[in-house]
Each structure stands twice: as structure tokens, then as C-alpha cells.
Design an enzyme around this catalytic site. Structure first.
Site, PDB file in Angstrom:
ATOM      1  N   ARG A 168       7.726 -19.920  -0.951  1.00 18.48           N
ATOM      2  CA  ARG A 168       7.862 -18.522  -1.340  1.00 18.48           C
ATOM      3  C   ARG A 168       8.293 -17.629  -0.177  1.00 18.48           C
ATOM      4  NH1 ARG A 168       2.021 -17.831  -3.406  1.00 18.48           N
ATOM      5  NH2 ARG A 168       3.025 -16.213  -4.611  1.00 18.48           N
TER       6      ARG A 168
ATOM      7  N   HIS B   1       0.816  -1.203   0.000  1.00 17.18           N
ATOM      8  CA  HIS B   1       0.000   0.000   0.000  1.00 17.18           C
ATOM      9  C   HIS B   1       0.855   1.260   0.000  1.00 17.18           C
ATOM     10  CE1 HIS B   1      -4.011  -1.929   1.435  1.00 17.18           C
ATOM     11  NE2 HIS B   1      -3.883  -1.912   0.141  1.00 17.18           N
TER      12      HIS B   1
ATOM     13  N   CYS C 149      -2.565 -14.075 -14.659  1.00 20.95           N
ATOM     14  CA  CYS C 149      -2.876 -13.006 -13.720  1.00 20.95           C
ATOM     15  C   CYS C 149      -1.827 -12.906 -12.611  1.00 20.95           C
ATOM     16  CB  CYS C 149      -4.261 -13.187 -13.115  1.00 20.95           C
ATOM     17  SG  CYS C 149      -4.474 -14.712 -12.178  1.00 20.95           S
TER      18      CYS C 149
ATOM     19  N   ASN D 108       2.614 -17.054  -9.660  1.00 22.37           N
ATOM     20  CA  ASN D 108       3.354 -17.045  -8.393  1.00 22.37           C
ATOM     21  C   ASN D 108       3.262 -18.397  -7.688  1.00 22.37           C
ATOM     22  OD1 ASN D 108       3.801 -14.288  -8.848  1.00 22.37           O
ATOM     23  ND2 ASN D 108       1.819 -13.791  -7.953  1.00 22.37           N
ATOM     24  N   ASP D 109       2.044 -18.916  -7.553  1.00 24.12           N
ATOM     25  CA  ASP D 109       1.894 -20.226  -6.922  1.00 24.12           C
ATOM     26  C   ASP D 109       2.407 -21.340  -7.825  1.00 24.12           C
ATOM     27  OD1 ASP D 109       1.026 -19.982  -4.320  1.00 24.12           O
ATOM     28  OD2 ASP D 109      -1.051 -19.650  -4.894  1.00 24.12           O
TER      29      ASP D 109
ATOM     30  N   ARG E 185      -9.954 -10.192  -6.156  1.00 24.70           N
ATOM     31  CA  ARG E 185      -9.750 -11.020  -4.964  1.00 24.70           C
ATOM     32  C   ARG E 185     -10.861 -10.735  -3.963  1.00 24.70           C
ATOM     33  NH1 ARG E 185      -4.467  -8.852  -5.916  1.00 24.70           N
ATOM     34  NH2 ARG E 185      -3.038 -10.417  -6.739  1.00 24.70           N
TER      35      ARG E 185
ATOM     36  N   ARG F 297     -12.935 -14.043  -8.284  1.00 25.77           N
ATOM     37  CA  ARG F 297     -12.328 -15.279  -7.779  1.00 25.77           C
ATOM     38  C   ARG F 297     -12.952 -15.637  -6.437  1.00 25.77           C
ATOM     39  NH1 ARG F 297      -6.014 -15.661  -6.334  1.00 25.77           N
ATOM     40  NH2 ARG F 297      -6.728 -14.581  -4.454  1.00 25.77           N
TER      41      ARG F 297
ATOM     42  N   GLU G 286      -2.524 -23.190 -11.089  1.00 30.80           N
ATOM     43  CA  GLU G 286      -1.438 -22.711 -10.224  1.00 30.80           C
ATOM     44  C   GLU G 286      -0.758 -23.846  -9.456  1.00 30.80           C
ATOM     45  OE1 GLU G 286      -3.120 -19.830  -7.526  1.00 30.80           O
ATOM     46  OE2 GLU G 286      -5.028 -20.891  -7.456  1.00 30.80           O
TER      47      GLU G 286
END
Length: 608
Positions: free
Chosen positions: A492, A216, A529, A481-482, A323, A359, A458
Site C-alpha cells: 500500500r 487531521h 469498516c 484496505n488490508d 482503534r 479493536r 483482512e
């Protein structure tokens, strides 16, 4: 009984700065906000106000509770004051501050603090300090990139909000820096509110030891156009107040004690950056495409309803990933259908007919979900989470699905299932979605067609079974990423192995190619994504592999659009071909850099 809070380990900010002997050094971090700043540094070390941990008399309970409530109200007024001082164009910055405003009134926070006061007889400051620790603990274990960064950022939010509340209780609310000259701020961390307050100061830029491009604080910096580099390890050791520094948000580097030549180059880069920023923003009209006219849909990943405005402003054609986890965090109860429906409807309406991919909740396991009251697991990343948790709690899942179905009456909605690893899971999700559609029709009298149902790819099993999943899924979305984490068996959160967790690993490139081929065999749309889509160079590789839909953080869209427009599809396919023939990560990176030929260097994307 009273126990003194340990004194802060760091000294307060210095009142003056000194000229110090210098040695040139270049520190590496992550670009929080592009742009270049040159000036002297002001180092702000940790500043945790001391207080007395005091056990109160039972008769003092209500007074302490009232002190906390009054402090929260005062802190909210201060947040509003900071927001009021922002430029009118800072819609995103205001959105982040709005979230902090709401968190200061969060029932979970207040219930926890008041329980410590009433049951444990702790004074208000002590109760807030312990609540800060307890709430932050709930987010421990989250990583530093990708989807886990979302949870890690919530941990920072909790700490920032509790710090603000504690400072207000002590009467040590953040004061303006009062800089006498334009300077670069260097700190371990800065809250979004701190960042917003900088618009009133002659702050040239900032450097922090903590943070990521998606934090943020970085979001605020980009919204306010303040050059920044975050995640610079040991910045507080390497930089002293008074040091001259160059903050390069283009390359994600900080040069300490720069030479005259460094400063001249930085000045030139600053001019180029401003010119480029104006040029990119002027190119938002019209669809994104390669130089030879091949269309590529660029969508936004968002997590807050109010981010829709920023996404549209940056040229997002749709929402590729919304999300929904925020409905389930920072609370002990489960969200209701109407609450979720209003959130989804707002995003769908904001995009006025464009597709919005919702999602379903990706919580459980390593993701904070106290509302589910889940037992701890030894290896939560491989445990009861996402679609597994949804199918294990069908009544809860149906509430969310009904809210999504109702929102589809206001625009184009797609439903995406996270962490699909088997066809059985996809079928289970579809059965519940059809049940939700029937219930909405019966209960609300809403006429909605069957919603498209997609699978996130993923985990390796989904990638390997993509041809089978493609027979029953309406679309794919690859979460890189996953996919990297699970395919390469690299946690990770491991800093030791972070350098090995690359989307340019040949195994990942081959899996991506296989998924695209499987989707094309049906055919169904496939998008990416993950963070890979946000990188201009890697986005070029994805298009070369056959991906035609990319979803990313909104701020990355202009640069990705520009990158794609500089290459013909045949050039990108040639790069992808070389990458598929590569044997190591460095070979893939080399093939990408060679293929791009330095044509993205001005975007800070060299391909490696």
C-alpha cells in the site's frame, strides 16, 4: 563550535500578488472538505525558520532545558488561543487542537530533547530539530490510505508539533496571514492549527500537496466548513500567487485560470452543495435504509474518545471500529489497565446503550510500537503484529482485555481481533478473553456476561476460511484496505502500483461475496469498516453484496445514508450481480457506474 543551519530552500510568502499570464489547467487531488471556493490564490512556500546549531557549554544545560519547557508552555497557550477563537460549533476542531496541546507536553518528546541537550550538549533549537527528525523516522514506511494512514498522520502530527515548538523557541510563532481580501491558500502542507487560524482570516479555501481525506487537517477543514482539496501533486509548481482558481471539494479538483463558464458552473455547484448539506444534516433522524426499507446500520470509525460527539452528530448508530493503537504510540512504556479502562468507558458511555466495537491493539511490524521494544524485521507488514503480537505477549494482551471487560459494565461492548489468519489465533484470543472476564469478576466484583468476540477479515486466508471461522466467531468485520493489499500483493505504500490497488478488483468483490455468504450460513453479523464503506457508490455495492452494517469515518455517514435511500435493494443486488460477473477492475467500475445511472453524481460519487 557553531554550524549554521542551512537556509530554507523556499522563499517566504510574497508580500504582494501579481496578475500573471494564464493557461487553464485542472489539477486532481482528494476532497479534504466538500464545498466550492472561487478566488485568487496566495501560495505559501516552505517556511522553516533558520537557527544556529550550537554546541553548548555544560554549564548551560539547565538553561537550555528550561528554554524548551517554557517554549512548550507558550506554544500550549497559543494553541489554546487558537481554540478559543473557533466557533462554538467546532467541537471536532477543538478536539484535534486538544491533542496537539497534550503532545506538546509528551514525556517522550521532552525526554528525547533533554537527552540531546544534557548528553550531547546541543542547544535547545538543535535538540528540538533532531528530535523532530528522530520521532518522524519512527513512522516512516506508513502508507497513504486506510489503517496505515492513521500512522502516517501521527508522523505529520509529530512534525507539526515540533515545528511549533521550534518556532516558539526562535521567536517566530505563526502570525496571522493578514489577508486584505478573501483568498485561496495554497501550500505544501498545513497543520491543523494553521487551518484553525484561518477562521479569523478571509480564507475562501485551501489546497495542499500533502494530505488525505482522513488527515487531521482535512478533519479540521470539514469541522470548520472550509472547502479544500488535498494531495494535489505539484500544486506549488502549477499555481502562482495571484492566479485565479476554483477549489472544488465535491470533485477533488482545482481549476487554475478558469474560464467564465467554469466560474459560472462552480457558482451553481456551490449553491447546490450548500442546499444539499443543509438537506443531509436535516435527515439524520431515524435509521438508515434503502428506498424499499431494508435497514442498514451505519456506524462510526473513531480513534479518539472525543470523536464520539461528532459521530453522534453525523448520525452514527454505534461505533463499528474503535482503534486502540493510540494508547501504545508516542511512548516507551506500556499503558496501564486503568488508563485504558477510562478511555473505553468514555466511549461506551457516550453511546448510551448502542454497540461499541473495541479493536484490540493493531501494532507491531510496520506499526509504531516502541513500547514493545520489537526487533526490526525485513518485511514487517508480514511480521509480528496485531493478534500475533498479542498472543506472543499474553500478559500485555490481558491488561487490555481486562480494561475492555470492565468497560462493558457501562454499556454494550464487542471485542474485535485484527489480522486473524487462522482459527487457532481466534481460539487463543477467546481463551485469553475468557480469562480476563474471570479475573475482572474476581478482582473487581463486576458481573459481566461473556463479551462477543469478532474476527477482522483482512487477509486472504481468513476470507477463504470464513465458513470455518464463522463457527466460532460472534461477528465479522471486513477491513477492505488490508484485504486489498494482501490479496492483490500490492504494497500500500507503493505509489507506482497504487492505481492497481482497487477494492473494485474482481478478486476483492468475490472475496467479499464469499465472506458474506459464510457469515450468513451460521448466521453471524458481518460489517465492513474499511475505506470502501465511506464511499457512497461502493457502499451501495456492498449492500448489494449482502452487507447490512457499514462503519466509516463520521463525516461520510450523511452522504452514504442519502445514497442508500435512493435505491431499492433489488437494484443494488443487480449491480452486485453484474460486478460478480465482471473480469477486470474497469469492468466492475463500469457495472457500478451503469447501475447507479448518475443518481449519485451530486454526491461526487459516480461509481468509478
Amino acid at each position: 563550535m557553531t554550524v549554521s543551519e542551512p537556509p530554507p530552500s523556499d522563499a517566504p510568502p510574497p508580500a504582494s500578488v501579481d496578475e500573471l499570464p494564464s493557461e487553464r489547467a485542472v489539477l486532481e487531488g482528494v476532497s479534504g472538505s466538500s464545498g466550492v471556493a472561487v478566488g485568487r490564490a496566495l501560495v505559501i512556500t516552505g517556511h522553516h525558520p533558520p537557527f544556529v546549531r550550537r554546541t553548548i557549554d555544560p554549564s548551560e544545560r539547565e538553561r537550555e532545558v528550561t528554554r524548551v519547557r517554557n517554549a512548550a508552555s507558550q506554544a500550549q497557550r497559543e494553541i489554546r488561543g487558537v481554540a478559543a477563537g473557533l466557533p462554538s460549533s467546532s467541537g471536532t476542531a477543538t478536539t484535534v487542537l486538544d491533542a496537539y496541546f497534550l503532545m506538546l507536553a509528551d514525556p517522550l518528546l521532552h525526554d528525547l530533547v533533554e537527552a540531546k541537550i544534557r548528553r550531547e550538549l546541543k542547544c535547545a533549537e538543535w535538540a528540538v530539530s533532531e528530535a523532530r527528525h528522530d520521532l518522524a523516522q519512527l513512522f516512516e514506511g506508513a502508507g497513504s490510505d486506510g489503517a496505515d494512514a492513521y500512522i502516517a498522520e501521527r508522523r505529520h502530527d509529530v512534525r507539526f508539533v515540533c515545528d511549533r515548538l521550534l518556532r516558539t523557541l526562535i521567536g517566530d510563532a505563526a502570525a496571522p496571514l493578514g489577508l486584505a481580501e478573501p483568498m485561496v491558500i495554497v501550500a505544501r502542507d498545513l497543520s491543523p492549527a494553521d487551518t484553525a487560524g484561518m477562521v479569523r482570516e478571509p480564507v475562501l479555501g485551501f489546497v495542499t500537496e500533502i494530505g488525505s481525506r482522513t488527515s487531521h487537517t482535512s478533519l479540521m477543514a470539514r469541522a470548520l466548513d472550509i472547502p479544500s482539496v488535498v494531495g494535489v501533486q505539484d500544486a506549488l509548481k502549477a499555481i502562482r500567487s495571484g492566479d485565479r482558481v476554483i477549489v472544488c471539494g465535491v470533485t477533488g479538483t482545482v481549476t487554475v485560470h478558469p474560464t467564465a463558464e467554469d466560474e459560472a458552473l462552480a457558482g451553481a455547484r456551490q449553491l447546490r452543495h450548500r442546499a444539499r448539506a443543509e438537506r443531509l444534516l436535516g435527515r439524520q433522524a431515524g435509521p438508515a435504509a434503502t428506498a424499499c426499507g431494508v435497514r442498514v446500520v451505519l456506524s462510526a470509525n473513531i480513534e479518539l474518545t472525543a470523536e464520539s460527539e461528532l459521530a453522534r452528530r453525523n448520525g452514527a448508530e454505534s461505533v463499528g471500529l474503535y482503534r486502540t493503537e493510540f494508547h501504545y504510540i508516542d511512548r516507551l512504556d506500556l499503558p496501564g489497565e486503568d488508563e485504558q479502562f477510562e478511555s473505553y468507558r468514555s466511549v461506551v458511555s457516550a453511546f448510551e446503550g448502542a454497540s461499541v466495537t473495541l479493536r484490540t491493539f493493531d501494532v507491531g511490524g510496520d506499526k509504531f510500537a516502541s513500547s514493545f521494544q520489537l526487533p526490526p524485521e525485513m518485511n514487517p507488514a508480514l511480521g509480528l503484529r496485531a493478534i500475533r503480537l498479542a498472543l506472543a505477549t499474553p500478559a500485555v494482551f490481558l491488561v487490555q482485555l481486562r480494561a475492555m471487560v470492565r468497560a462493558s459494565a457501562h454499556g454494550r461492548v464487542r471485542v474485535m481481533i485484527p489480522m486473524v489468519s487462522t482459527l487457532t489465533e481466534l481460539r487463543g484470543a477467546r481463551a485469553l478473553l475468557r480469562q480476563a472476564e474471570a479475573e475482572v469478576r474476581a478482582t473487581h466484583g463486576v458481573s459481566v456476561p461473556p463479551l462477543p468476540l469478532g474476527a477482522m477479515i483482512e487477509v486472504p486466508s481468513a476470507a477463504v476460511m470464513a465458513d470455518i471461522l464463522a463457527r466460532e466467531a460472534d461477528f465479522f468485520s471486513v477491513g477492505t484496505n488490508d484485504l486489498v493489499q494482501y490479496s492483490l500483493a500490492i504494497d500500500r505504500t507503493s505509489r507506482t502500483l497504487a492505481h492497481l490497488a482497487s477494492p473494485l478488483d474482481p478478486a476483492i468483490v468475490r472475496l467479499l461475496s464469499g465472506v458474506v455468504a459464510a457469515a450468513g450460513g451460521r448466521p453471524i453479523p458481518v460489517s465492513v469498516c474499511g475505506a470502501m464503506a465511506s464511499d457512497p457508490a461502493q457502499a451501495c455495492l456492498l449492500v448489494g453484496l449482502g452487507v447490512r452494517e457499514l462503519s466509516m469515518e463520521s463525516a461520510a455517514i450523511p452522504e452514504v445514508r442519502e445514497a442508500l435511500s435512493r435505491f431499492r435493494l433489488a437494484e443494488l443486488e443487480a449491480i452486485a450481480g453484474e460486478a460478480l460477473r465482471a473480469s477486470t477492475t474497469s469492468d466492475v467500475a463500469h457495472a457500478l457506474a451503469q447501475g447507479l445511472g448518475g443518481r449519485l453524481d451530486d454526491l461526487g460519487a459516480g461509481g468509478s
